[in-house]
Scaffold this motif. Structure first.
Motif, PDB file in Angstrom:
ATOM      1  N   ARG A 128      45.870  39.273  36.636  1.00  0.00           N
ATOM      2  CA  ARG A 128      45.165  39.045  37.895  1.00  0.00           C
ATOM      3  C   ARG A 128      43.679  38.784  37.647  1.00  0.00           C
ATOM      4  O   ARG A 128      43.084  37.884  38.260  1.00  0.00           O
ATOM      5  CB  ARG A 128      45.329  40.252  38.815  1.00  0.00           C
ATOM      6  N   GLY A 129      43.050  39.556  36.755  1.00  0.00           N
ATOM      7  CA  GLY A 129      41.636  39.334  36.450  1.00  0.00           C
ATOM      8  C   GLY A 129      41.393  37.974  35.830  1.00  0.00           C
ATOM      9  O   GLY A 129      40.395  37.305  36.133  1.00  0.00           O
ATOM     10  N   ALA A 130      42.324  37.540  34.936  1.00  0.00           N
ATOM     11  CA  ALA A 130      42.181  36.215  34.327  1.00  0.00           C
ATOM     12  C   ALA A 130      42.293  35.129  35.382  1.00  0.00           C
ATOM     13  O   ALA A 130      41.573  34.122  35.342  1.00  0.00           O
ATOM     14  CB  ALA A 130      43.242  36.025  33.244  1.00  0.00           C
ATOM     15  N   LEU A 131      43.183  35.331  36.353  1.00  0.00           N
ATOM     16  CA  LEU A 131      43.326  34.348  37.429  1.00  0.00           C
ATOM     17  C   LEU A 131      42.052  34.268  38.263  1.00  0.00           C
ATOM     18  O   LEU A 131      41.584  33.166  38.592  1.00  0.00           O
ATOM     19  CB  LEU A 131      44.517  34.732  38.310  1.00  0.00           C
ATOM     20  N   ASP A 132      41.456  35.395  38.573  1.00  0.00           N
ATOM     21  CA  ASP A 132      40.206  35.406  39.344  1.00  0.00           C
ATOM     22  C   ASP A 132      39.081  34.708  38.581  1.00  0.00           C
ATOM     23  O   ASP A 132      38.295  33.958  39.158  1.00  0.00           O
ATOM     24  CB  ASP A 132      39.803  36.841  39.674  1.00  0.00           C
ATOM     25  N   ARG A 133      38.984  34.970  37.280  1.00  0.00           N
ATOM     26  CA  ARG A 133      37.916  34.345  36.479  1.00  0.00           C
ATOM     27  C   ARG A 133      38.110  32.840  36.394  1.00  0.00           C
ATOM     28  O   ARG A 133      37.146  32.073  36.447  1.00  0.00           O
ATOM     29  CB  ARG A 133      37.869  34.969  35.082  1.00  0.00           C
ATOM     30  N   PHE A 134      39.371  32.423  36.256  1.00  0.00           N
ATOM     31  CA  PHE A 134      39.627  30.981  36.221  1.00  0.00           C
ATOM     32  C   PHE A 134      39.225  30.336  37.542  1.00  0.00           C
ATOM     33  O   PHE A 134      38.618  29.255  37.564  1.00  0.00           O
ATOM     34  CB  PHE A 134      41.103  30.713  35.932  1.00  0.00           C
TER      35      PHE A 134
END
Length: 736
Positions: free
Chosen positions: A625-631
């Protein structure tokens, strides 16, 4: 409106070449009645054309009006040459600014010490021999780089300027390559006033010299490769603290006595000892400066008072005990007052910095460039040391800040060599600073500032060139006192101009402040001419339109996200579903994790082995989820905190993920194995194409595309194998 011809510019140079290359012009200089390609039956017309051109060059040779600045035509051509050759755009700008004395005059020549003009000319100041050498050796490369390239879709670049058509310029270059024309050829040397040809020549001169740094590049151009390397050896070697200009010793007045010379052995030993002390002090001072990380600059030595107090104290710390009985050093009977001096002038004369390796003070190189060799410039009384010469040269050519000149002139950076400073590019590993903007399409939108003001990519660069060329073709490449609607829209969307302002004259304080705030935001310099400081320049107009286009693009994307959010899948909610649903979704989530990992984002805690391909477990957690937000943040999208909207998935190259990902896989090539915890990966869907940014130029809310329209047309998908392949994959591991 009558357009005023800028002084120092070729009347047919500049935009004609690139306008034709971009398909925006209609004819080159070939259609001019003064064309040198005229039939042989009209030699008088050709001769008159050349004579007029040479007369104009002579008139403009001393035009050092530094308020001229680089013209829109020159900016366009220089950008085109840098793209075609891979030359550093920032370096070309910096050297052109310096060589032309900030005039950007195609005809300027240096003024020598005796008042005559040097042989160098053009923005990059080529002398005849160097220009002939470069054209003779690299003319074929120049012709190839300026020709059309079907593979890249590049159009031919029109080299015509002044009295020469494109065909004539190319013929002159070919004849020089073939050895037909020598360095004294009149037509060849007139090409030094051709900005496009000279920009190519500047690049090939750097190639020829093999320069590795901006300082070397300028030095080799300024003095030639051989002399340039000699000076580098002086500036970086043992002679670096000697003067760069030979100083003639003052002649003694008639009847005056020469200083007494040490005659006895004791006196000679004292003189030699004093010289050793001076040498020791100089070396120690240089070493201490270099150790401190700064530039090793020897304190200046006064001819009247001898050594400076800093040097003398430093050099005598370990030497004083051996000098007590010296005939040279005599301790003062008074308490020290902060500065000791050498006594016994009968024995030791005032020390001087050597000028053994300096250039002659009356040489054309020194007299024509006094500011490079003397601290006091035209006064010519205080020469630099060679080390100081290099330090001053670094500052003059702005070695470390050359790419910053691109923004200072163009108002944007480019993804080219030397096209921008690193700090303007979004770095995903660092904290991302966001800006809240507003647009009619999306309302409020939160976007990283560097996504708006960062360097233009290849497609945006082409759009920038086409737009600037269009302004030139339409005669709109002049400073404006009233902002056009496109610029007003951009300033408002960037939050720099209030929507309450209705009068857009740059004399109004609100408009003037918005224009200067824009320049500060993007690194653009004020115009060189004081009268134009509060005017909108052509390059600024195009830059603002490009930034506004970006804001509209991200506004459309975020609005599309919002419209499709009702069907978005909750990534973190999958773990609350039935076991069979979780098992069926794993290949899809693993594909998402793999796509995020390809963007440099970590999605799971499993150790990474560089030698092996990463495996993804398909279990969504906080890292995913954090990687998706950063992307999403780095891509200018709304952060959905785990909601898989179709726009985000399309930008990752994945198809929409809805309820269908919970269905069991099926297909003739995929054996269903319900006893396994994870589903086979053979049916994991792949996107047929990536999102197309450049189709998102919204014209209003009614034209807002649906998210399904953001995908490319369906791409070719390879046929499945005729027979099922036996795979030894572990359950839950995606195949290639």
């Amino acid at each position: 409106m009558v357009r005023k011809q800028k002084q120092g510019r070729s009347p047919l140079g500049g935009s004609v070449a690139l306008l034709l290359a971009l398909g925006l012009g209609s004819a080159s200089a070939a259609g001019d009645p003064a064309d040198v390609d005229a039939p042989a039956s009209e030699p008088t017309a050709q001769a008159l054309a050349l004579a007029d051109y040479r007369a104009m060059a002579a008139r403009q040779a001393s035009n050092y009006d530094s308020t001229q600045d680089i013209s829109p035509e020159q900016m366009l051509l220089l950008l085109e040459v840098s793209e075609r050759t891979g030359a550093s755009l920032g370096q070309a700008l910096a050297t052109g600014e310096f060589e032309s004395a900030k005039t950007w005059n195609d005809f300027v020549r240096p003024t020598l010490g005796n008042g005559s003009l040097g042989s160098a000319t053009g923005v990059w100041q080529f002398i005849p021999s160097t220009f002939h050498l470069i054209i003779r050796k690299y003319g074929a490369d120049l012709l190839a780089a300026s020709s059309a390239d079907e593979g890249s879709g590049r159009a031919a670049l029109d080299l015509g300027a002044g009295p020469f058509s494109d065909a004539r310029v190319r013929a002159i270059i070919r004849e020089t390559v073939d050895g037909v024309r020598d360095r004294d050829d009149v037509e060849l040397q007139l090409l030094r006033h051709n900005f496009t040809v000279l920009a190519f020549a500047k690049h090939y001169l750097s190639v020829e010299s093999g320069a590795k740094t901006p300082e070397e590049d300028y030095l080799f151009h300024f003095l030639g490769a051989r002399r340039g390397r000699e000076i580098l050896a002086l500036a970086r070697g043992e002679a670096r603290h000697t003067l760069c200009v030979k100083q003639s010793l003052p002649s003694a007045p008639a009847g005056s006595k020469r200083p007494a010379i040490a005659a006895t052995a004791d006196e000679r030993r004292a003189v030699l000892r004093a010289r050793r002390i001076l040498r020791s002090a100089s070396i120690a001072a240089a070493d201490s400066s270099a150790t401190a990380g700064g530039f090793a600059t020897l304190p200046r030595i006064s001819a009247r008072y001898g050594l400076s107090s800093e040097l003398q104290r430093h050099g005598l710390v370990g030497k004083a005990p051996s000098l007590d009985a010296s005939a040279v050093y005599r301790p003062s009977s008074r308490p020290p007052t902060g500065s000791a001096v050498w006594s016994s002038p009968d024995v030791v004369t005032s020390p001087r910095v050597s000028s053994q390796w300096g250039l002659p003070a009356d040489s054309p190189v020194v007299t024509g460039n006094a500011g490079m060799f003397y601290r006091d410039g035209s006064a010519k009384t205080d020469p630099y040391t060679w080390a100081e010469f290099m330090s001053a040269l670094t500052k003059r050519v702005q070695a470390k800040r050359q790419p910053a000149m691109v923004r200072a002139k163009y108002g944007v950076g480019f993804a080219l060599k030397g096209g921008d400073m690193p700090g303007w590019t979004l770095d995903g590993d660092k904290r991302v600073e966001t800006a809240e903007l507003r647009h009619e399409i999306s309302g409020s939108l939160l976007v990283p500032e560097k996504l708006i003001t960062g360097p233009l990519d290849a497609m945006e660069t082409r759009t920038y060139k086409e737009r600037l060329a269009e302004l030139i073709r339409q005669g709109e490449d002049l400073p404006l006192a009233t902002l056009p609607p496109s610029v007003v829209s951009a300033l408002r969307h960037l939050g720099l101009l209030s929507s309450d302002v209705a009068d857009f004259d740059t004399d109004r304080p609100e408009v003037r402040e918005a224009l200067h705030a824009f320049r500060e935001l993007v690194g653009k310099d004020d115009p060189d001419a004081p009268a134009l400081v509060d005017r909108l320049m052509p390059a600024e107009r195009v830059a603002l339109e490009m930034y506004d286009w970006r804001v509209a693009r991200y506004a459309a994307l975020q609005r599309s996200q919002e419209a499709a959010m009702a069907d978005a899948l909750d990534l973190m909610g999958i773990k609350r579903l039935l076991k069979s649903h979780r098992r069926a979704s794993k290949p899809h989530i693993a594909a998402l994790q793999e796509a995020l990992a390809e963007e440099g984002l970590q999605t799971q805690t499993r150790g990474r082995r560089p030698s092996k391909r990463l495996h993804f477990d398909g279990i969504a957690g906080k890292l995913t989820r954090g990687a998706l937000d950063r992307f999403q943040l780095r891509s200018g999208l709304r952060q959905t905190h785990g909601l898989l909207d179709p726009v985000t998935l399309a930008m990752l190259g994945l198809p929409p993920m809805g309820r269908d990902i919970f269905l069991a896989p099926s297909g003739p090539q995929c054996l269903v194995q319900p006893e396994l915890e994870t589903a086979p990966s053979c049916e994991t869907p792949r996107a047929t194409g990536r999102i197309v940014f450049y189709s998102l130029i919204p014209r209003g809310e009614d034209s807002l595309p649906a998210w399904s329209d953001l995908l490319l047309a369906e791409a070719e998908i390879p046929e499945p194998p005729s027979e099922p392949e036996v795979s030894a994959r572990q359950p839950g591991v995606l195949g290639d």
